[in-house]
Scaffold this motif. Sequence first.
Motif, short mmCIF file in Angstrom:
data_model
loop_
_atom_site.label_atom_id
_atom_site.label_comp_id
_atom_site.label_asym_id
_atom_site.label_seq_id
_atom_site.Cartn_x
_atom_site.Cartn_y
_atom_site.Cartn_z
N ILE A 1 0.84 -1.20 0.00
CA ILE A 1 0.00 0.00 0.00
C ILE A 1 0.87 1.25 0.00
O ILE A 1 0.61 2.21 -0.73
CB ILE A 1 -0.95 0.00 1.22
CG1 ILE A 1 -2.00 -1.11 1.05
CG2 ILE A 1 -1.63 1.35 1.39
CD1 ILE A 1 -2.86 -1.33 2.27
N ALA A 2 1.93 1.21 0.83
CA ALA A 2 2.85 2.34 0.86
C ALA A 2 3.51 2.53 -0.51
O ALA A 2 3.68 3.67 -0.98
CB ALA A 2 3.91 2.12 1.93
N ALA A 3 3.86 1.39 -1.15
CA ALA A 3 4.46 1.47 -2.48
C ALA A 3 3.47 2.06 -3.49
O ALA A 3 3.84 2.84 -4.37
CB ALA A 3 4.93 0.10 -2.93
N PHE A 4 2.18 1.66 -3.34
CA PHE A 4 1.15 2.20 -4.24
C PHE A 4 1.02 3.71 -4.07
O PHE A 4 0.91 4.46 -5.05
CB PHE A 4 -0.19 1.53 -3.96
CG PHE A 4 -1.35 2.18 -4.68
CD1 PHE A 4 -1.56 1.94 -6.03
CD2 PHE A 4 -2.21 3.04 -4.01
CE1 PHE A 4 -2.60 2.54 -6.70
CE2 PHE A 4 -3.26 3.65 -4.68
CZ PHE A 4 -3.45 3.39 -6.02
N ILE A 5 1.02 4.15 -2.80
CA ILE A 5 0.93 5.58 -2.56
C ILE A 5 2.14 6.30 -3.17
O ILE A 5 2.02 7.36 -3.78
CB ILE A 5 0.82 5.86 -1.04
CG1 ILE A 5 -0.50 5.30 -0.51
CG2 ILE A 5 0.94 7.35 -0.75
CD1 ILE A 5 -0.63 5.36 1.00
N GLY A 6 3.32 5.66 -2.99
CA GLY A 6 4.52 6.24 -3.59
C GLY A 6 4.41 6.31 -5.10
O GLY A 6 4.80 7.31 -5.73
N ALA A 7 3.87 5.21 -5.69
CA ALA A 7 3.70 5.19 -7.15
C ALA A 7 2.70 6.25 -7.60
O ALA A 7 2.88 6.89 -8.64
CB ALA A 7 3.24 3.81 -7.60
N PHE B 1 2.84 13.15 -14.52
CA PHE B 1 1.83 13.61 -15.45
C PHE B 1 1.29 15.01 -15.15
O PHE B 1 0.68 15.63 -16.01
CB PHE B 1 0.66 12.62 -15.49
CG PHE B 1 1.00 11.33 -16.17
CD1 PHE B 1 1.04 11.25 -17.56
CD2 PHE B 1 1.29 10.19 -15.44
CE1 PHE B 1 1.36 10.06 -18.19
CE2 PHE B 1 1.61 9.00 -16.07
CZ PHE B 1 1.64 8.94 -17.45
N ILE B 2 1.49 15.49 -13.92
CA ILE B 2 0.93 16.80 -13.56
C ILE B 2 2.03 17.76 -13.12
O ILE B 2 2.30 18.76 -13.78
CB ILE B 2 -0.14 16.66 -12.47
CG1 ILE B 2 -1.30 15.79 -12.99
CG2 ILE B 2 -0.65 18.04 -12.05
CD1 ILE B 2 -2.38 15.53 -11.98
N PHE B 3 2.69 17.43 -12.00
CA PHE B 3 3.68 18.36 -11.47
C PHE B 3 4.92 18.43 -12.35
O PHE B 3 5.50 19.51 -12.52
CB PHE B 3 4.05 17.95 -10.04
CG PHE B 3 2.86 17.85 -9.12
CD1 PHE B 3 1.98 18.90 -8.99
CD2 PHE B 3 2.61 16.69 -8.40
CE1 PHE B 3 0.87 18.82 -8.15
CE2 PHE B 3 1.51 16.58 -7.57
CZ PHE B 3 0.64 17.65 -7.44
#
Length: 640
Positions: A227-233, A241-243
Amino acid sequence: MYNCELISLKRKGSDENSLLSEQDAIKSVLDKNGVSLVGADEVAADPKKLSRCVGDKLNDSKTDIFIFADAVGADGSESFRRTFYALINSLEGSVNTDEAHKDLSPKIKVSSLGDLGNGCKGYCFSFGGKRFIALPEGSLTGKDNETLIGDALEKADAVFDERREKYPEGIVYVDANGKEADPELNRSVDTGKVKPEKKEGFFRSFIPMKGDTKKQKIRKIIMLIAIAAFIGALIYVLDFFIFGPMQNNAITGEIQEIAYRSEDPEQSKDESLPEQDWDALKEINDEIVGWITIPDTVIDYPVLEHEGDDRYSQYYLKRTYKGNYSEYGSIFLDYRSTDGTRSRNVIMHGHDMNDGSMFAGMLKYTPKGDLKGKLDYYQEHPVITFNTPDGDAKYKIISVFKTSTRYEHGEFFNYMQGEFNSDAEFMNFVYNTRIRSMFNIPVTCNENDQIITLSTCCYEFYEWRCVIVARKVRPGEDPTVDVDLAELNDSPLFPDVYYERYGGKRPDMGTFKTAEAQGRINWYDGKGHLEGSEDLTATMASNPTEPPTEKPKPGATQPTEPVSVTYFPVIFRNYDGTQFAAYNVKEGDPLPFPDGTPLLPHDDYYTYTFTGWDLNIPGVNFKELNVGLDIYPKFDATPK
């Protein structure tokens, strides 16, 4: 006679499975192998659903063998791990631990059944006297279900016979470091009732709680890490794509403002002055050596050159003109343009970014996934501006093409050649760019011209590139192009891999001299009778020997050119692409092999064994080498 349960795995989007309707034919195959079919079922190819299904059957039946059909997908061992991890965890979790085993962990010993057709592998393991056999998807193997099951049973019997003595219960005990314990401990395995996977609430699914087994706690910790990796991804995606685009636009806008700034408004009207403020640009970074622009597009960037770049390191590939890390990188010169912006062919690289920035605009001439050109777009953008401190200049596009960077895709044209040994070689290079072009362009070219080459990634095949070549407008020449005379090329030349996919045969286009002699060139306006060799040398590493220094003996032939010996770079790579060994191999010599063994680190689920170097490169003669190569290792993955 063994009792067998056949379980067919149903995958989302797959056609209706006819396996269960073939029970009579399958039963006959099983009977020949001493196996009696006592049941058949179908279950979704979901790890937890499969675990619950098998757990129920293990606790309530006397089945000896479970055969799982369509259990292993195209990605082999990874597909097996995904599908069976819950079942294997529940089986391992049902083992009761006594004093002799308290510091050890029980692991199911999974074995490969080897190739069951078209390179697809099956897997097997045993537990508590039960045998489990996982078959690859039948459609991948090219075999019918009866043949596939028969072959798998035969191979599984051999595996089980071989491992019966050392792993009688299918279990191996390992210590905290993953090392196998005394084999005698594998004989005293106490298997309890299998506890099928149960549905859990959100918090209980992810948060370690009191009463959880050691394996459950480990699984939940892994989930939290995931989950932490997903948040990091997610943060990475937002940044990419934005910043990232916002930051890149700000950095680009800043340098453009500086480049085009003039303190005296009257100076900006003076066409004799350079378009860019080179003093201001050099003050920011002395490695800014040019400015590339395609009018009416987003391509309007500084071009950088870094001393020390080579085949393995391009400084500005992932750096801005300020030297800061960025996925966008910069537009930069290729190190093979050895005379910088004064090279005969000035080669520039830039990323194809998803937001359309950097060199992504090149793909508007020939869109992504397309092997045809957009003539109307070329007609609106036929000229490139490339300014340097030496002066402002315009370049007329002469070729837009897509090609490969891989030798295994067929005969290789290396467009990244900055310098040439003769006018004949230069014109043959130009000819090779034009016969590959998506357009037939009414712009002449000769041996006195300078060209620029723009390169970016494209994705029609692995490691392909989109390339634009343009030649410098000559002194006094009209910088415009009569684009009405341009037309689509109905048969541009592609690498062999194109014809392998789409059909046809790659034509032999000859060389510039042969094409000119046959009257096939209408764009050449040079002096003709070009001297020197036409052979393109960019695909090889040449090492000319020095000419003789002693006075030749009477009657001896005076050499007119130094003798040359050609060497080809051969790089053996590690699993991560880093260099393992490197050679320069003399043309015609056999391929050497390095000593030592490259290693792929083991992970939580597999051990990896080096099986040799991947020499599956079509068209390469390894006994008499005539190309440069990158060679990668092959590994077999064995489930732990």
